[in-house]
Design a protein around this motif. Structure first.
Motif, short mmCIF file in Angstrom:
data_model
loop_
_atom_site.label_atom_id
_atom_site.label_comp_id
_atom_site.label_asym_id
_atom_site.label_seq_id
_atom_site.Cartn_x
_atom_site.Cartn_y
_atom_site.Cartn_z
N VAL A 11 0.60 -1.35 0.07
CA VAL A 11 0.18 -0.12 0.52
C VAL A 11 0.89 0.86 0.72
N LEU A 12 0.70 1.97 -1.15
CA LEU A 12 1.30 3.71 -0.54
C LEU A 12 0.60 4.67 -0.85
N SER A 13 1.00 5.42 0.15
CA SER A 13 0.00 6.27 0.99
C SER A 13 0.99 7.32 1.18
N GLY A 14 1.29 8.20 0.70
CA GLY A 14 1.89 9.32 1.19
C GLY A 14 1.41 10.27 1.91
N ILE A 15 -0.19 10.28 1.91
CA ILE A 15 -0.94 10.85 3.38
C ILE A 15 -1.78 9.73 4.11
N PHE A 16 -2.15 9.80 5.00
CA PHE A 16 -3.39 8.82 5.84
C PHE A 16 -4.22 8.87 4.80
N LYS A 17 -4.58 7.24 4.05
CA LYS A 17 -5.62 7.07 4.22
C LYS A 17 -5.77 6.04 3.37
N GLY A 18 -6.52 5.08 3.30
CA GLY A 18 -6.97 3.85 2.97
C GLY A 18 -7.10 2.93 3.98
N ASP A 19 -7.59 3.47 5.30
CA ASP A 19 -8.07 2.40 6.45
C ASP A 19 -8.52 1.40 5.87
N ARG A 20 -9.83 1.82 5.41
CA ARG A 20 -10.60 0.76 4.92
C ARG A 20 -9.95 -0.39 4.31
N PHE A 21 -8.99 0.08 2.93
CA PHE A 21 -8.66 -0.79 2.28
C PHE A 21 -7.66 -1.49 2.81
N ILE A 22 -6.96 -1.15 3.98
CA ILE A 22 -5.82 -2.01 4.55
C ILE A 22 -6.85 -3.26 5.79
N GLN A 23 -8.18 -2.83 6.35
CA GLN A 23 -8.77 -3.63 7.02
C GLN A 23 -9.46 -4.90 6.28
N GLN A 24 -10.17 -4.73 5.02
CA GLN A 24 -10.06 -5.63 4.40
C GLN A 24 -9.27 -6.15 3.54
N CYS A 25 -8.28 -6.03 3.05
CA CYS A 25 -6.95 -6.93 2.54
C CYS A 25 -6.81 -8.01 3.90
N HIS A 26 -6.63 -7.76 5.25
CA HIS A 26 -6.44 -8.34 5.99
C HIS A 26 -7.50 -9.36 6.48
N LYS A 27 -8.82 -8.59 6.50
CA LYS A 27 -10.14 -9.42 6.81
C LYS A 27 -9.93 -10.51 5.60
N ARG A 28 -9.26 -10.07 4.07
CA ARG A 28 -9.38 -11.69 3.23
C ARG A 28 -8.04 -12.64 3.14
N GLY A 29 -7.43 -12.15 4.65
CA GLY A 29 -6.00 -12.58 4.62
C GLY A 29 -5.21 -11.96 3.39
N ALA A 30 -4.87 -11.49 3.48
CA ALA A 30 -3.75 -10.71 2.66
C ALA A 30 -2.81 -9.87 3.90
N LYS A 31 -1.45 -10.18 3.20
CA LYS A 31 -0.76 -9.60 4.49
C LYS A 31 -0.44 -7.75 3.80
N VAL A 32 -0.20 -7.23 4.82
CA VAL A 32 0.11 -5.45 4.24
C VAL A 32 1.17 -5.28 4.59
#
Length: 400
Positions: A11-32
């Motif tokens: 996940v590339l994020s120059g600012i604080f953004k995308g927490d729901r994206f990160i949480q969904q990836c984790h929920k589905r078993g991905a390593k972030v």
């Protein structure tokens, strides 16, 4: 792609953004793995969902980012690179090119970052765009200014939204600004100013097909709010109406013409005074200014989560959109003179959610009646102006 191990998502994020994206990836078993800037180290990232967290200097050159990511690749083979914001889109594309990974490459990324590239490609594809002129050849520029009446919009080619845009009222202003820019002038373009109503479509794309789209209309152009202060607001257009059909159709043509194959997009249009709809610009990201909250309030669909699903599935299974509602939503937001504005006076039944953001006042609205939502949006916009609104000069470049 290896099936025996969890997917690794960078996940590339120059600012604080995308927490729901990160949480969904984790929920589905991905390593972030998150790569952000040092300035945002202590922001409220969902650390429980992040396996690796790395930072780099603000505005680090692309070579530095490539070196950082290739170093991380020695121990973690990334399957997906996901950019959370406009500025991260081109960085992600450069990384994919360097690492020879699937996904949006540099050429297509320019259609979603470079305002000149998207103008040229859209015009070639038959899309209606405001008249424009690259700042390469002075004879062409003189012809443009003689042929297209002022005012004009002087735009940086690779800034986000309305950042850095200036309104030019005569040729002398243009020449003076070009003198100031010197060798940097080719990184800008001059464009016809079209007054009218700004609309936007926020959509999901799977394997080259738009699978979800929501059409909205702004109460004031983003440029006017960014450069003059005031209250920004937007709302869902009437469902099944002529305007929705037109916006959804032209958005589909934009996505196919510019080459968006999989992901999410926020695209802006303007309806000129004669009623004609023009393509303004697009971005391969979730819309800002609480637009994802608006979409979720009116439909139940979270753009961040569904984008994560599209990335994780990589087209290997047909995309299935969750069951959606067809309510109406609205957003009203302004820069506030108070550090933490008191929003207790905004309590109509249509108030769905009150975001907490320092120096900002905002509400997300939800309802069944489009006319009622429109009425509350405009009423709140007037009250916000009186209760909260302050003005800060627009920044000339990116805000990290």
């Amino acid at each position: 792609m290896e099936a025996k191990r969890p997917l690794n998502v960078l996940v590339l994020s120059g600012i604080f953004k995308g927490d729901r994206f990160i949480q969904q990836c984790h929920k589905r078993g991905a390593k972030v793995t998150v790569l952000t800037t040092e300035k945002h180290t202590n922001d409220p990232w969902p650390r429980e969902c992040i396996d690796q967290f790395h930072t780099q200097a603000v505005r680090a050159p692309i070579e530095h980012t490539i070196n950082t990511v290739t170093y991380l690749m020695r121990g973690t083979k990334f399957d997906i690179i996901a950019p959370m914001d406009d500025y991260d889109v081109e960085v992600a594309a450069a990384l994919r090119e360097h690492l020879r990974m699937k996904g949006m490459g540099a050429s297509v990324a320019r259609h979603f970052r470079d305002k000149l590239a998207m103008r040229v490609k859209a015009k070639e594809g038959g899309l209606p765009v405001p008249e424009f002129c690259p700042l390469f050849n002075y004879d062409e520029l003189r012809d443009f200014m003689a042929r297209v009446p002022a005012p004009w919009m002087f735009k940086p080619r690779s800034e986000a939204s309305a950042s850095g845009i200036k309104k030019m009222h005569n040729a002398e202003e243009v020449w003076r600004l070009l003198d100031q820019l010197g060798d940097k002038q080719s990184y800008f373009l001059l464009e016809q100013y079209l007054p009218g109503d700004v609309c936007h479509v926020d959509c999901l794309i799977s394997e080259g097909k738009v699978v979800f789209a929501e059409a909205h209309k702004c109460g004031a152009p983003p440029f006017d709010v960014t450069h003059g202060g005031g209250v920004w607001r937007t709302r869902t257009v009437e469902r099944g109406g002529k305007e929705e059909k037109e916006l959804v159709a032209i958005n589909e043509k934009v996505m196919s013409t510019l080459g968006q194959f999989r992901g999410v997009s926020h695209t802006e249009f303007i309806r000129a005074k004669d009623g004609k709809l023009f393509f303004l610009e697009t971005a391969a990201r979730v819309g800002g200014a609480f637009i994802s909250d608006l979409v979720e309030a009116s439909t139940g669909i979270n753009l961040w989560e569904e984008w994560a699903n599209l990335e994780l599935d990589q087209g290997q299974v047909p995309y299935k959109l969750p069951k959606r509602r067809e309510d109406y939503g609205g957003v009203v937001v302004t820069l506030a003179k108070q550090q933490w504005p008191d929003m207790s006076g905004y309590s109509d039944p249509e108030v769905h959610y009150v975001p907490k953001k320092e120096q900002h006042a905002a509400v997300i609205l939800k309802g069944k009646d489009v006319k009622r939502i429109d009425s509350v949006v405009e009423s709140y916009a007037k009250r916000f102006q009186q209760d909260f609104t302050t003005y800060a000069p627009a920044r000339e470049g990116r805000a990290d």
